[in-house]
Structures are given as structure tokens and as C-alpha cells.
Motif scaffolding. Sequence first.
Motif, PDB file in Angstrom:
ATOM      1  N   UNK A 169      -5.670   1.444   1.713  1.00  0.00           N
ATOM      2  CA  UNK A 169      -4.917   2.499   2.408  1.00  0.00           C
ATOM      3  C   UNK A 169      -3.440   2.120   2.561  1.00  0.00           C
ATOM      4  N   UNK A 170      -3.236   0.829   2.897  1.00  0.00           N
ATOM      5  CA  UNK A 170      -1.852   0.368   3.031  1.00  0.00           C
ATOM      6  C   UNK A 170      -1.142   0.395   1.690  1.00  0.00           C
ATOM      7  N   UNK A 171      -1.885   0.034   0.582  1.00  0.00           N
ATOM      8  CA  UNK A 171      -1.278   0.046  -0.751  1.00  0.00           C
ATOM      9  C   UNK A 171      -0.879   1.441  -1.161  1.00  0.00           C
ATOM     10  N   UNK A 172      -1.640   2.462  -0.734  1.00  0.00           N
ATOM     11  CA  UNK A 172      -1.297   3.847  -1.092  1.00  0.00           C
ATOM     12  C   UNK A 172       0.051   4.259  -0.517  1.00  0.00           C
ATOM     13  N   UNK A 173       0.492   3.588   0.543  1.00  0.00           N
ATOM     14  CA  UNK A 173       1.792   3.922   1.153  1.00  0.00           C
ATOM     15  C   UNK A 173       2.936   3.104   0.555  1.00  0.00           C
ATOM     16  N   UNK A 174       2.563   2.183  -0.377  1.00  0.00           N
ATOM     17  CA  UNK A 174       3.604   1.334  -0.967  1.00  0.00           C
ATOM     18  C   UNK A 174       4.374   2.122  -2.031  1.00  0.00           C
ATOM     19  N   UNK A 175       5.734   2.091  -1.996  1.00  0.00           N
ATOM     20  CA  UNK A 175       6.537   2.846  -2.988  1.00  0.00           C
ATOM     21  C   UNK A 175       6.215   2.428  -4.414  1.00  0.00           C
TER      22      UNK A 175
END
Length: 796
Positions: A712-718
Motif C-alpha cells: 500500500x505504501x509502495x502504491x503511493x511512491x512516485x
Amino acid sequence: MAFQQLYYTSCENGLGGYGGYQFNAITPGVSAAVLREVEDRTVYEPPSWLLADPCPDEPEAYPIAFSHGTSEATGAAITARVVFTGTDYSGRPGNYFVHALVTGTPEQDFGQLLPVELWGAELWRASPADGTDLPELPGPPPRGAIDRPGVQAFLDARGADGVLPELLTAVGRAMAGDRPVLVASHDVSENIWWIAAVSYLLGEHLGRRMTFTTYSHRPGYSRYHLTGILPETLPPSADASFQLFDLATGQTPGGDVHPLAAILAGAGVMAAPGLWRQAMVLASGAEESLDDWLPPVAAAAGLLGQGLSPAETDAVAGWLLGAAAWMPAQLADAVLGVALAQPDGTLTDQRLLDLLDLAWRLPAPARVERLELLLAERAITHLAHGEAAVPVRLTSAAAEAAQARAAEVLRVATPATALAVLEWAAASEVVLPDAELETYGRTRLDPATPEPELSGIVGRSPAVRRGLIDRLADESPEVAEAVLAGPAGTHIRRSDLAAYPVLTELWLLESATRGGLAPLTAFDEIADVRAQAQRSPRVDAALLRRLWPGECPPEQIAELLGAVTGEEPAPGVLDWFAAEIGAVAASGAMNDGSLELARALAGHWVLGMLPEGDARIMRNAARVEPLLRRASSATPPGDADVFAELFAAYLDVDDDTRGLLDRHLPPLLGETEPLGPALRDCPDGVTAALGRELEARLTPAPADVALARRVFVALADPDVFAQPAVTERLTAAFDRVREWRRRDLGTLARALADDEEMAQLFQAWREEQRSGLARRLFGGGAGRPAPAPGTGQGEA
């Protein structure tokens, strides 16, 4: 106690109170039942020829009926003499006179006399008494005309050796319930001597129980064990109802003679008392029949120096096993000596074993030694003839004798006999000489001996095994290998072959073939054996092909490369390595073993000898192998730089190596934190494999909260959002979380709570539909997403 007397005849005055047949006089107290039995038993009828031509003035011409029996009503002994007396008081012819003696205590009243010995005694009367009361007759009564010397003289004169054993047998059977005995002689006075002979030989116990009569005109009504008659009075078909001895014609029943009858007849009437006295010492007191008395009488005969037949010896031995419980140990030992003094072969092996057990229990050391020697000699003889032998625990002299005899048998034994000897010796705890056994294994035991004999012999004796191994060292490898590969080889340990390097190598090869030893372990040990024996080459192609007849696993090839570093390989070794490595390269299944092989080939001269295609595959695998190890050791939390190098290598290597990376990178990436930076420039193949990995791991049960948080955190990574393919795969995988239980979703929300923005994004994700989710949640361009309206955050 004394005898009660009874007179019965046709008289004018008697107990009946009338003239005619009646009891003339009796001893007061005789029971009515006994009176009836005496009257019934003593009915007298002369022979038919005397009826046709009577001799009233010659009463001695009429046979005397002398009898002894037992009252059926009271059990009292009834001994009676019946004589013809001519005319009665009224002048009527055919009168007879009965004088009977009755006693309820025959053992006391007869004393040492047997009933038959009252024949011709002076006590008998033949005329009526004046009154009706008779006095008691004190016992024991005086002897009559019968004695042992007289009987023996009679038998000697008649040549009775052929008849007497059979007659004794017949009487014994009659006393046991068989048909009664009928003896026909021309003169009743002969009958009494035959009856006396049987009485004397049967001894006091049986002789007193035998019932008899010297004469009966109607034997079919007789109640006696032995009945004497005249030939003229033989009933029709007498041999059907009786055991008939027609001494006038020599007819006898035939059949087997009882062993006890043979012993007694052989002893004779003069020696019989001594024999019976000895037997009584041995008896239990419960003996009744000839079968019961055979063992103690036979034992007594043996103690008196008489030889016994095999049947008699076996009867004594079998009886002694139980009789020893009630007789003194010294006496039991003496009887045991009698059984063992008979010719060898008389007793069975099992009987000898039972007697050995008895000898130990007595104890009787001398008998133990004798029995052990007998059993040992008999067992070895059985074995030498190819027969089964009963094991027996042997001690001292018997064990030494058995050792020597068994060694003799082994020198000429067939394999089957040799195996039987070894098994018997082991069961009997007989230790055979090692030197003899080694010689047998070296010189007599053919390696081509069929199974199961060969494996049985080798497994049974370490000494034989040593001898056989010594022989195999001089045989061809094919012969030795055939033994090691067969059932016999399972009994040979490596330690047995320490002095035989060639056999050791063959043993290791067979162990690997059977699966008892790993091929690589067998290879290492064979190399060591060759080194210690200074044999070259240490490695050859035949050895490699033998240990790995199929494909060799790549990790084992990697191990084997260490064996071809220091010297020029033997012919064919390099070709074997090239073929095996080529098979690994051609399989397209690069795995941990393949990576280990690639690492071992890096810098190894064998790599340069491989075909270019195979070498390239191994070099590519060698290139990525250290990077994979670095990535593996760096996680968690992960090393984004190593993944960048792996992604760069992914683009340069061959398809097989890419397939390897497709398998190895997704699990490593799944454990990396943060995941987003590590996915920068992730190749499409790895991306697809990662998506499959994550979807599988984010299934509802069990819920992997830590992995879901990282995704989930990776999905927010540019960097991730800049790669649509990566974003799509991660989004699809994370959508599996929607299937989780509320409790697991709550746990995930708490895991994201330390980052307020992530917590809000997750809450929004939970409230949105999947359609357009990534674009709506993460569509704010570079940097963090814009707050949602009314929240102070970016616009969703």
C-alpha cells in the motif's frame, strides 16, 4: 480278621430247613448277597462224557473247580473249591460239594500267600457238617500243593516260552476290560499250573487282583479273568468271545506281546519276586494296568542287570521324567543310568534332551556329561548326513568334542551342510575354531554358491566371512562384485575390507547403487582409498558414470569440480563434465543448484572447455548469483541498489537466466522495505512475476498484514506511480485485501496509523469502489497525493 467259611451241597439238614441243595453250614455273619453269589458262582456240571458214562465211585475222575473271584456286591474276596461227591443223602447221583472262603481283608488274611497257592491245601472239606455254624478260619491259611519251584518245573516240562508271554498279555488285557481268557487243557490239573504261573509272574499286586477258575462247563457264564476248561467243553466260536488258548492244539489269539509280559516271562517265576520288590521301590502306588507297571518293572530289570529293548527303554525314560518328582534323587540318578546304559540310538533326540534337563535338575553331573556327549555326537552325525539336528546347550567336554567333530564335517561339507553346522553351533553355544572357519571360507566356500546358502553362511560366521574376503581379493573384480551385489554382500561391512582397497572400492560402489550411500560420499571415499593405496587416476570417467548413471545434479557437479583442479584429468573425464554441464544448461531450469554450479565454474578452467552456448549460460548465471545472494542477505529492510543491478543484468542475460530471476526476485522484493524505491525500472517480466507472487500471498487467510502495508505504501511512491505496469500489478494484487475479514483490515489500518497521510488514504480506499481507485487516490502527480476537500488534504 479271618476267613468266613461256607459249605454248599445237596444235604438233608442245612440252613434251608429242607432236604436238597442248600448251604449246609456257614460262619455266622455272611451277608445274603455273598450267599447268593457263592451259590451262583459254584454251580457244578460234569463234563458231557462223564454224564454219558458216570463214574460215581471214582470222584477223582471228575475235574475240580477251584476259583478265586471278587464279590460284585461287597468287594469281598471269594475263594472256593468245588468237587464232585457222587450221590447225595437220598442216593441221587450228581451231587457236588462247595467249600468257600470269604474275606473282606484279603491282604491281611492271605498274608504272603497268593489265592492260587491254596490249591490242594489240607483246609478244604468235602462232606457236610453236623451243625449249621462254621468257625472262622484264621489267616494266613497253610499252603497247598502250589509253589514256585513246582510251577517252574511245570513250565520247563511244557516248553512254555512261546505261550507264557502271550498268556500274560491276554490276562493283563482281560483285567483292563478286554475279553476274558479261556485256557483249554486235557487235564484241569494242568490249568492250575498255568494259572499259578500267571499269578506268580504278575506279582502280589496284580496277581491278587486276577480272578480265575480251573474248570467251568459253561464258560459263557463265567465271571473270571481266566477260565480253565477241558477241550471237549469248548463252546462254538469261542475265539470270538474269549482270548482262546487251546493248549491241546496249540491255538493262541496271536497279536503283539506286551513289553511287561515279555520282561516278566523272561525273568521267570523264580526271579520274579526280586524283580517286583525292586519295582515296588520305584512305583508311585497308583499303578493298575500292565501299561502302568511297565516303566517301574523295566527300570527294576535294568537295575538288576537285564538289557532293555528300545520300547522298554523309551518307556522308562518317559516315565522317569515325572517319577523323579517322588523318588529320592539318588534313585532317580540310578534309573537314569539304566536308560543311558542301553545301546546308542535307542532314545530319540527329544527324549535325550528331556533327560538332560532332568539330569541338570537332580543334579547328576556325570549323567549331564554323558547326555551332552550323546546329543553332540548324534547332532553332528545328523548334520553330516544332511539331516536336521536338535540344538542343545553344551558344556566342557561335550562342547570340545562337538567343536572337533564339526570342524571335521566342515572340511568336506556342502554349502547346505555347512550352513546347518553353523546354525546348530550357534544355537548350541558351541564356538567353532576361527582358524577352521577362515580356512573353510578361503578354500571351500565357492563365491558362486547359490542363495540362500551363501548369504546364510557369510552372515552367520565372521571368521568364514574373513576367509571369503581373502579369497575374493584374488578373484576377478566381476566375481567379487557379484558377491558384494548379492544378498551375501549385505553382511560385509566396510571395516571388513580395510586391508583390501580394490574390494573397498567395489563395496562403496555397490553401497551407492543400493542407495545406502550418497554417490558424492562414495566418490569422496573412493578417491581417499585410491590416494591411500597410491592408485591412479584418482578420478576416471568409468567411476563417474558408475556413480551417476543418469544426470548428475548441478550442485553435485559443482562439488566434483574440486576433484579436477590439480592435475590433468584422465581420458573421458572432461567429456563427462562437458556433457553433464551441457545437460544442465539445456534443461532451462536454472535453480539454486544451477547457481551453485555457475559459481563453481567461475574462474575454473573447465568453463573455457565448454561449448560457447553452455559457457554463456553459466557465465550469466554466475553474474547474477552474487547479486541474488547480496539481495537475499540484505533483506529486510532491503537494498534498492542491488535490485537496480539485478534489473540491469536482467536485460543483458539469456532467457534461461531471466527465468531464474523471474523466480528468485519476486520473493526477495516482497520482503523489501521500502518496496517502492526497489521497484524503480523494474523489468516487465519481473513485474508480472511479482504481481503473481503478491496476489498469492495477499489471500484472505492467513492475512499478511506486513506485506499488505508495504504494498500500500509502495502504491503511493512516485517511482511506482510513474510505471503504469507496476502500478497496475500492485493495485490488482492489493485488491485481494478487500476480501479480508474486518478484524484483519482493522489490524492493517493500525499498522498504517503511524503515517497520518497513509492512514487517511487507506480509509478512503476502504470507502471507494475498485473502479478508478488508483487514478483517483494516487492521481495527484509527483509527490504526495493532494488532500481531499474538507479535510485539509489534497483532493482525492
